[in-house]
Design a protein around this motif. Sequence first.
Motif, PDB file in Angstrom:
ATOM      1  N   GLY A 310       9.330  48.551 -18.432  1.00 41.58           N
ATOM      2  CA  GLY A 310       8.615  47.837 -17.365  1.00 41.58           C
ATOM      3  C   GLY A 310       8.213  46.431 -17.753  1.00 41.58           C
ATOM      4  N   THR A 311       6.968  46.110 -17.483  1.00 42.17           N
ATOM      5  CA  THR A 311       6.453  44.768 -17.771  1.00 42.17           C
ATOM      6  C   THR A 311       6.557  44.445 -19.262  1.00 42.17           C
ATOM      7  OG1 THR A 311       5.000  44.688 -15.870  1.00 42.17           O
ATOM      8  CG2 THR A 311       4.280  43.444 -17.773  1.00 42.17           C
ATOM      9  N   SER A 312       6.325  45.438 -20.101  1.00 40.46           N
ATOM     10  CA  SER A 312       6.408  45.197 -21.546  1.00 40.46           C
ATOM     11  C   SER A 312       7.831  44.810 -21.938  1.00 40.46           C
ATOM     12  CB  SER A 312       5.971  46.439 -22.319  1.00 40.46           C
ATOM     13  OG  SER A 312       4.628  46.723 -22.033  1.00 40.46           O
ATOM     14  N   TRP A 313       8.806  45.366 -21.221  1.00 37.81           N
ATOM     15  CA  TRP A 313      10.204  45.007 -21.465  1.00 37.81           C
ATOM     16  C   TRP A 313      10.429  43.542 -21.069  1.00 37.81           C
ATOM     17  CZ3 TRP A 313      14.487  44.036 -18.086  1.00 37.81           C
ATOM     18  CH2 TRP A 313      15.745  44.094 -18.699  1.00 37.81           C
ATOM     19  N   HIS A 314       9.801  43.129 -19.988  1.00 41.46           N
ATOM     20  CA  HIS A 314       9.917  41.715 -19.580  1.00 41.46           C
ATOM     21  C   HIS A 314       9.310  40.794 -20.653  1.00 41.46           C
ATOM     22  CE1 HIS A 314      10.050  43.212 -15.149  1.00 41.46           C
ATOM     23  NE2 HIS A 314      11.216  43.301 -15.742  1.00 41.46           N
ATOM     24  N   ALA A 315       8.186  41.228 -21.224  1.00 38.67           N
ATOM     25  CA  ALA A 315       7.593  40.424 -22.313  1.00 38.67           C
ATOM     26  C   ALA A 315       8.582  40.356 -23.482  1.00 38.67           C
ATOM     27  CB  ALA A 315       6.265  41.031 -22.757  1.00 38.67           C
ATOM     28  N   GLY A 316       9.289  41.474 -23.706  1.00 38.41           N
ATOM     29  CA  GLY A 316      10.308  41.516 -24.765  1.00 38.41           C
ATOM     30  C   GLY A 316      11.418  40.508 -24.491  1.00 38.41           C
ATOM     31  N   LEU A 317      11.799  40.377 -23.214  1.00 44.41           N
ATOM     32  CA  LEU A 317      12.864  39.416 -22.874  1.00 44.41           C
ATOM     33  C   LEU A 317      12.405  37.976 -23.144  1.00 44.41           C
ATOM     34  CD1 LEU A 317      14.347  40.734 -19.498  1.00 44.41           C
ATOM     35  CD2 LEU A 317      15.374  40.849 -21.752  1.00 44.41           C
ATOM     36  N   VAL A 318      11.133  37.704 -22.836  1.00 45.25           N
ATOM     37  CA  VAL A 318      10.610  36.358 -23.145  1.00 45.25           C
ATOM     38  C   VAL A 318      10.675  36.154 -24.665  1.00 45.25           C
ATOM     39  CG1 VAL A 318       8.597  34.823 -23.055  1.00 45.25           C
ATOM     40  CG2 VAL A 318       9.076  36.331 -21.116  1.00 45.25           C
ATOM     41  N   TYR A 478      13.553  36.458  -6.496  1.00 47.58           N
ATOM     42  CA  TYR A 478      12.839  35.652  -7.494  1.00 47.58           C
ATOM     43  C   TYR A 478      13.884  35.089  -8.446  1.00 47.58           C
ATOM     44  CZ  TYR A 478       8.265  37.545  -6.192  1.00 47.58           C
ATOM     45  OH  TYR A 478       7.117  37.877  -5.514  1.00 47.58           O
ATOM     46  N   LEU A 479      13.868  33.786  -8.628  1.00 43.76           N
ATOM     47  CA  LEU A 479      14.864  33.156  -9.494  1.00 43.76           C
ATOM     48  C   LEU A 479      14.202  32.337 -10.591  1.00 43.76           C
ATOM     49  CD1 LEU A 479      17.322  31.787  -6.734  1.00 43.76           C
ATOM     50  CD2 LEU A 479      17.429  33.988  -7.911  1.00 43.76           C
ATOM     51  N   GLY A 480      14.799  32.393 -11.765  1.00 42.86           N
ATOM     52  CA  GLY A 480      14.320  31.563 -12.881  1.00 42.86           C
ATOM     53  C   GLY A 480      15.438  31.426 -13.884  1.00 42.86           C
ATOM     54  N   ARG A 481      15.336  30.444 -14.732  1.00 46.23           N
ATOM     55  CA  ARG A 481      16.361  30.280 -15.779  1.00 46.23           C
ATOM     56  C   ARG A 481      15.683  30.239 -17.133  1.00 46.23           C
ATOM     57  NH1 ARG A 481      21.403  26.984 -13.470  1.00 46.23           N
ATOM     58  NH2 ARG A 481      22.252  27.472 -15.505  1.00 46.23           N
ATOM     59  N   GLY A 482      16.464  30.531 -18.180  1.00 46.73           N
ATOM     60  CA  GLY A 482      15.954  30.424 -19.545  1.00 46.73           C
ATOM     61  C   GLY A 482      14.696  31.256 -19.719  1.00 46.73           C
ATOM     62  N   TYR A 483      13.675  30.662 -20.312  1.00 49.86           N
ATOM     63  CA  TYR A 483      12.415  31.370 -20.567  1.00 49.86           C
ATOM     64  C   TYR A 483      11.815  31.970 -19.298  1.00 49.86           C
ATOM     65  CZ  TYR A 483      11.745  29.663 -25.360  1.00 49.86           C
ATOM     66  OH  TYR A 483      11.836  29.443 -26.701  1.00 49.86           O
ATOM     67  N   THR A 530      10.168  24.611 -13.322  1.00 46.69           N
ATOM     68  CA  THR A 530       9.286  23.745 -14.112  1.00 46.69           C
ATOM     69  C   THR A 530      10.089  22.611 -14.761  1.00 46.69           C
ATOM     70  OG1 THR A 530       9.524  25.411 -15.828  1.00 46.69           O
ATOM     71  CG2 THR A 530       7.482  25.437 -14.582  1.00 46.69           C
ATOM     72  N   SER A 531       9.378  21.572 -15.163  1.00 48.40           N
ATOM     73  CA  SER A 531      10.069  20.326 -15.535  1.00 48.40           C
ATOM     74  C   SER A 531      10.907  20.427 -16.816  1.00 48.40           C
ATOM     75  CB  SER A 531       9.041  19.217 -15.692  1.00 48.40           C
ATOM     76  OG  SER A 531       8.174  19.551 -16.754  1.00 48.40           O
ATOM     77  N   LYS A 532      10.477  21.307 -17.759  1.00 51.70           N
ATOM     78  CA  LYS A 532      11.240  21.380 -19.017  1.00 51.70           C
ATOM     79  C   LYS A 532      12.362  22.405 -18.864  1.00 51.70           C
ATOM     80  CE  LYS A 532       8.183  18.947 -21.627  1.00 51.70           C
ATOM     81  NZ  LYS A 532       6.900  19.465 -22.046  1.00 51.70           N
ATOM     82  N   GLY A 533      13.324  22.351 -19.718  1.00 57.26           N
ATOM     83  CA  GLY A 533      14.377  23.365 -19.680  1.00 57.26           C
ATOM     84  C   GLY A 533      15.527  22.924 -18.803  1.00 57.26           C
ATOM     85  N   HIS A 534      15.750  23.694 -17.734  1.00 68.24           N
ATOM     86  CA  HIS A 534      16.971  23.461 -16.943  1.00 68.24           C
ATOM     87  C   HIS A 534      16.607  22.925 -15.571  1.00 68.24           C
ATOM     88  CE1 HIS A 534      18.732  25.995 -20.059  1.00 68.24           C
ATOM     89  NE2 HIS A 534      17.693  26.786 -19.869  1.00 68.24           N
ATOM     90  N   TYR A 535      15.692  21.999 -15.532  1.00 68.23           N
ATOM     91  CA  TYR A 535      15.140  21.534 -14.250  1.00 68.23           C
ATOM     92  C   TYR A 535      16.231  21.115 -13.259  1.00 68.23           C
ATOM     93  CZ  TYR A 535      12.307  18.852 -10.964  1.00 68.23           C
ATOM     94  OH  TYR A 535      11.725  18.369  -9.833  1.00 68.23           O
ATOM     95  N   THR A 576       3.365  22.283 -20.071  1.00 69.84           N
ATOM     96  CA  THR A 576       3.298  22.720 -21.471  1.00 69.84           C
ATOM     97  C   THR A 576       4.726  22.718 -22.015  1.00 69.84           C
ATOM     98  OG1 THR A 576       2.512  24.420 -23.000  1.00 69.84           O
ATOM     99  CG2 THR A 576       3.463  25.222 -20.944  1.00 69.84           C
ATOM    100  N   ASN A 577       4.890  23.049 -23.296  1.00 68.20           N
ATOM    101  CA  ASN A 577       6.270  23.068 -23.793  1.00 68.20           C
ATOM    102  C   ASN A 577       7.007  24.267 -23.182  1.00 68.20           C
ATOM    103  OD1 ASN A 577       4.742  24.811 -25.601  1.00 68.20           O
ATOM    104  ND2 ASN A 577       6.729  25.151 -26.528  1.00 68.20           N
ATOM    105  N   GLU A 578       8.299  24.176 -23.133  1.00 70.23           N
ATOM    106  CA  GLU A 578       9.099  25.149 -22.385  1.00 70.23           C
ATOM    107  C   GLU A 578       8.812  26.596 -22.793  1.00 70.23           C
ATOM    108  OE1 GLU A 578      13.276  24.885 -22.977  1.00 70.23           O
ATOM    109  OE2 GLU A 578      13.712  26.220 -21.292  1.00 70.23           O
ATOM    110  N   GLY A 579       8.714  26.824 -24.080  1.00 72.64           N
ATOM    111  CA  GLY A 579       8.550  28.190 -24.584  1.00 72.64           C
ATOM    112  C   GLY A 579       7.273  28.868 -24.111  1.00 72.64           C
ATOM    113  N   PHE A 580       6.256  28.093 -23.776  1.00 71.59           N
ATOM    114  CA  PHE A 580       4.996  28.709 -23.334  1.00 71.59           C
ATOM    115  C   PHE A 580       4.861  28.727 -21.809  1.00 71.59           C
ATOM    116  CE2 PHE A 580       3.210  26.985 -27.580  1.00 71.59           C
ATOM    117  CZ  PHE A 580       3.769  28.058 -28.258  1.00 71.59           C
ATOM    118  N   THR A 581       5.851  28.170 -21.090  1.00 73.13           N
ATOM    119  CA  THR A 581       5.702  28.148 -19.623  1.00 73.13           C
ATOM    120  C   THR A 581       5.541  29.547 -19.008  1.00 73.13           C
ATOM    121  OG1 THR A 581       8.089  27.949 -19.390  1.00 73.13           O
ATOM    122  CG2 THR A 581       6.795  25.919 -19.084  1.00 73.13           C
TER     123      THR A 581
END
Length: 617
Positions: A310-318, A478-483, A530-535, A576-581
């Motif tokens: 579940g959600t913990s798996w999503h945290a694992g993906l991050v 819901y769409l997102g890229r990278g982190y 968000t602005s960092k990453g693959h904007y 913030t920096n990309e990794g913490f977004t």
Amino acid sequence: MCGITGYIGYRDAYPIIINGLQRLEYRGYDSAGIVLYDGNDIVLSKTKGKVSDLLEKAAKEISPKGNLGIGHTRWATHGVPNDVNSHPHTSQSGNLVIVHNGIIENYDTLKKELINRGYSFKSDTDTEVLINLIEEVQKENDVKLGKAVQIALNQVIGAYAIAVFDKNKPDEIVVARLGSPIAIGIGKDKKEFFVASDASPFIEYTKEAIYLEDEEMAIIRVGKKVKIRKIHDDSLVDASVQKLQMNLEQIEKGGYEHFMLKEIYEQPRAITDTYRGRLLREDGIIKMMGVEDNMKKFLNADRIIIVACGTSWHAGLVAEYIFEDLARIPVEVEYASEFRYRNPVITENDIIIAISQSGETADTLAAIKLAKSRGAFVFGVCNVVGSSIARETHAGAYTHAGPEIGVASTKAFTTQITVLSLIALRLARAKGTVSSSDYRYYLQELELIPEKVKMALTSDDHIKKISEIYKDATNFLYLGRGYNFPVALEGALKLKEISYIHAEGYPAAEMKHGPIALIDENMPIVVIATSKGHYEKVVSNIQEIKSRSGQIIAVVTEGDVQVKEIADHVIEIPETNEGFTPLLTTIPLQLLSYHIAVMRNCNVDQPRNLAKSVTVE
Ligand code: M6R
């Protein structure tokens, strides 16, 4: 999973058990029941529905008298939720009563044997089989209740936490555990004892508790030391009494309408608690004992395998992005439920990180045991202190989020990401894969996250207005890229589980490989841009959606210009920096699902069919 409570002592048991059940309702809420010994006989009331339904029914059916009782709130496994299948269950003679959390896997075989011996059954539950088995053992062997429970449990395959008493010997409760948690609260001078699935039902009465380990049982008698034995070999165990850290405030709503909302708003505090004493920015170091003590193992690992659900798996993906990006360690993220049943290649050079809020999830626990049996080192990231996963792992780090009661995980997710970021940074430093200036920058940014989460929370009213527009939608993307791809998955899960709207999370670029066919003017699409990453790439994805009339709700970095021009709604988060977004982008998605669920009159804290932690397969 289910919640169990019990009391034996000098106070009225009824209010203690009912309050306790209300606190444990997050564990299951299909049905509820209570049984008391009133001085002469047992009185029992149980019903399909919530503890509030039990209160109504019990008021008509029983007199709330007695200093001994047990109660239960259920998440059905065997037998549909109805009055008959609700716990407590009585034995055929009516002498013994039981409440049970878990599953008796061989109940069918045991039931047939008992039927051959003349037993009949009222319910479809495995629990009624167990209490009759205990009764049969007692009769056959002429032994006391404790011994009968022990002999019966030795015939049982499965998982359990149970509390049992005998109306003919109303001076004791027998409890036992295998795979499901049980705590015993010890009252002053042992004049009273409490039993519960976690310590929340008795926190105002005592700060001293014993947590049974797997395969242990205890006989609880007023005025006596709790006697604990190993179920299988009968050896006596020295009870370790723990001082409880939890307080009443933490498990109450504190003025919020729902636990989920309270827990969303607690995130700045929770994240601070997660890194407190670990992130020492001024000294430029991260200190986590579980990592320091095993540094060699981490540095020599061929790869990290993350197991969770579940959600913990999503945290694992991050975490996969963070570990690979910063520490350059290959990471695989596995659903614990799949991992445990295939024949994974695991070597002694692998490190398994098991992530779990509750620390009780059955699949994650089984994945840990499998990895240990293959010689891997297993590191746990748990929230609940002393939980099964925390005990089963070789080392670990607690998230310190405080009790999470809403079934939908919120602060557990952000604090898990915080712990995993700290570990990744610590390893990156040790391996030299980040420069010292970048390292200092990361420490500084991480320390600023709680303030930035507070800022993200100020969009709450704006998000509520957006929720009003889309509350009747039947699908969401819901769409997102990278982190932020895992955040898209997490946003979709939150909406599904509490508002019952179908939602899917996708990597934004995958949309054109199929899901784009779903897009029309009725489809709301939440895009993390968000602005960092693959904007720029995400902006192109948004344009593709707009040209097919999709409705865009975009989560952007404050000051954004480009997305604002094309999206239907924008929600800003601080930079913030990309990794913490993910620690920031997840906040508006939690609020969006919360408001939509409230507007649809859904039970936010106790969504249908769910339970807070899944202690069965
Ligand atoms: O306690 P755990 O973190 O192991 O639980 C894992 C999942 O059951 C849990 O995250 C579940 O998906 C939540 N309802 C999500 O909000």
